[in-house]
Motif scaffolding. Structure first.
Motif, short mmCIF file in Angstrom:
data_model
loop_
_atom_site.label_atom_id
_atom_site.label_comp_id
_atom_site.label_asym_id
_atom_site.label_seq_id
_atom_site.Cartn_x
_atom_site.Cartn_y
_atom_site.Cartn_z
N LYS A 42 0.59 -1.02 -0.06
CA LYS A 42 -0.07 0.05 -0.06
C LYS A 42 0.82 1.29 0.04
CE LYS A 42 -3.93 0.11 1.10
NZ LYS A 42 -5.16 0.33 0.07
N ALA A 43 2.17 1.27 0.45
CA ALA A 43 3.15 2.34 0.46
C ALA A 43 3.38 2.82 -0.91
CB ALA A 43 4.35 2.09 1.16
N LYS A 75 8.48 12.31 2.84
CA LYS A 75 8.43 12.19 4.29
C LYS A 75 7.63 10.71 4.77
CE LYS A 75 7.95 15.71 7.12
NZ LYS A 75 7.73 16.69 7.64
N ALA A 76 6.58 10.47 3.96
CA ALA A 76 5.89 9.19 4.40
C ALA A 76 6.87 7.94 3.97
CB ALA A 76 4.68 8.94 3.29
N LEU A 77 7.57 8.00 3.00
CA LEU A 77 8.66 7.10 2.71
C LEU A 77 9.56 6.81 3.74
CD1 LEU A 77 8.67 7.21 -1.20
CD2 LEU A 77 7.57 5.32 -0.14
N ASN A 93 10.86 4.12 6.66
CA ASN A 93 12.18 3.47 6.52
C ASN A 93 12.41 2.74 5.18
OD1 ASN A 93 14.89 3.26 7.48
ND2 ASN A 93 14.53 1.20 8.10
N TYR A 94 11.87 3.46 4.02
CA TYR A 94 12.01 2.98 2.76
C TYR A 94 13.46 3.87 2.10
CZ TYR A 94 8.34 -0.12 2.75
OH TYR A 94 7.29 -0.99 3.26
N ILE A 95 13.47 5.04 2.41
CA ILE A 95 14.36 5.87 1.77
C ILE A 95 15.52 6.64 2.87
CG2 ILE A 95 13.01 6.27 -0.16
CD1 ILE A 95 12.50 9.05 0.91
N THR A 96 16.51 7.07 2.29
CA THR A 96 17.55 7.88 3.23
C THR A 96 17.80 9.06 2.77
OG1 THR A 96 18.52 5.53 3.80
CG2 THR A 96 19.81 7.50 4.17
N ILE A 97 17.53 9.99 3.59
CA ILE A 97 17.74 11.44 3.04
C ILE A 97 19.55 12.08 3.46
CG2 ILE A 97 17.15 13.91 3.39
CD1 ILE A 97 14.41 12.67 3.99
N HIS A 98 19.79 12.53 2.34
CA HIS A 98 21.37 13.04 2.59
C HIS A 98 21.46 14.64 2.32
CE1 HIS A 98 22.41 8.77 1.88
NE2 HIS A 98 21.59 8.93 0.88
N LYS A 99 21.45 15.43 3.33
CA LYS A 99 21.56 16.93 3.38
C LYS A 99 22.92 17.33 3.46
CE LYS A 99 16.97 17.26 5.32
NZ LYS A 99 16.38 18.41 5.19
N GLN A 100 23.27 18.19 2.36
CA GLN A 100 24.66 18.84 2.62
C GLN A 100 24.58 20.31 1.81
OE1 GLN A 100 27.09 16.26 -0.13
NE2 GLN A 100 25.56 16.67 -1.99
N PHE A 101 25.61 20.83 1.80
CA PHE A 101 25.83 22.31 1.00
C PHE A 101 26.90 22.21 0.05
CE2 PHE A 101 23.92 23.59 5.21
CZ PHE A 101 23.22 24.80 4.87
N THR A 152 18.14 -0.51 1.67
CA THR A 152 18.05 -2.04 1.52
C THR A 152 16.57 -2.37 1.69
OG1 THR A 152 20.19 -2.41 2.07
CG2 THR A 152 18.70 -4.09 2.07
N THR A 153 15.96 -1.84 2.91
CA THR A 153 14.35 -2.16 3.21
C THR A 153 13.55 -1.58 1.95
OG1 THR A 153 15.06 -1.91 5.61
CG2 THR A 153 12.72 -1.81 4.97
#
Length: 98
Positions: A10-11, A51-53, A57-65, A78-79
């Protein structure tokens, strides 16, 4: 028929989430603006689906400048990759068996 549908996740029901995961599974990382352009989504709509994903725990967020500009990229973890591939397999089985 019910057994065929049990692996539908359903995701990934919404086209934006399906599109996000499709882009992330085939690319190492994708930035926010690229996802927005590919999917034709608004900032708020895309952000809520991301945000929902992330919450699942389906995605990883990488923040940088980069220089002085913030840059956010996303990757399927992986999940998320396993869940998405199971979902696609379930859709393929549904198509084959109906």
């Amino acid at each position: 028929m019910k057994n065929i549908l049990q692996n539908i996740n359903k995701a990934f029901d919404h086209r934006i989430r399906l599109g996000i995961m499709s882009a992330l599974v085939v690319n190492e990382t994708v930035d926010f603006n690229t996802l927005k352009e590919i999917l034709g989504a608004t900032d708020g709509n895309l952000a809520s689906h991301i945000k929902a994903l992330e919450k699942m725990n389906y995605i990883t967020i990488h923040k940088q400048f980069i220089g002085r500009k913030p840059n956010t990229t996303y990757s399927a973890n992986t999940t998320g990759t396993i869940a998405f591939k199971k979902h696609i397999e379930a859709l393929e089985n549904l198509i084959k068996n109906t």
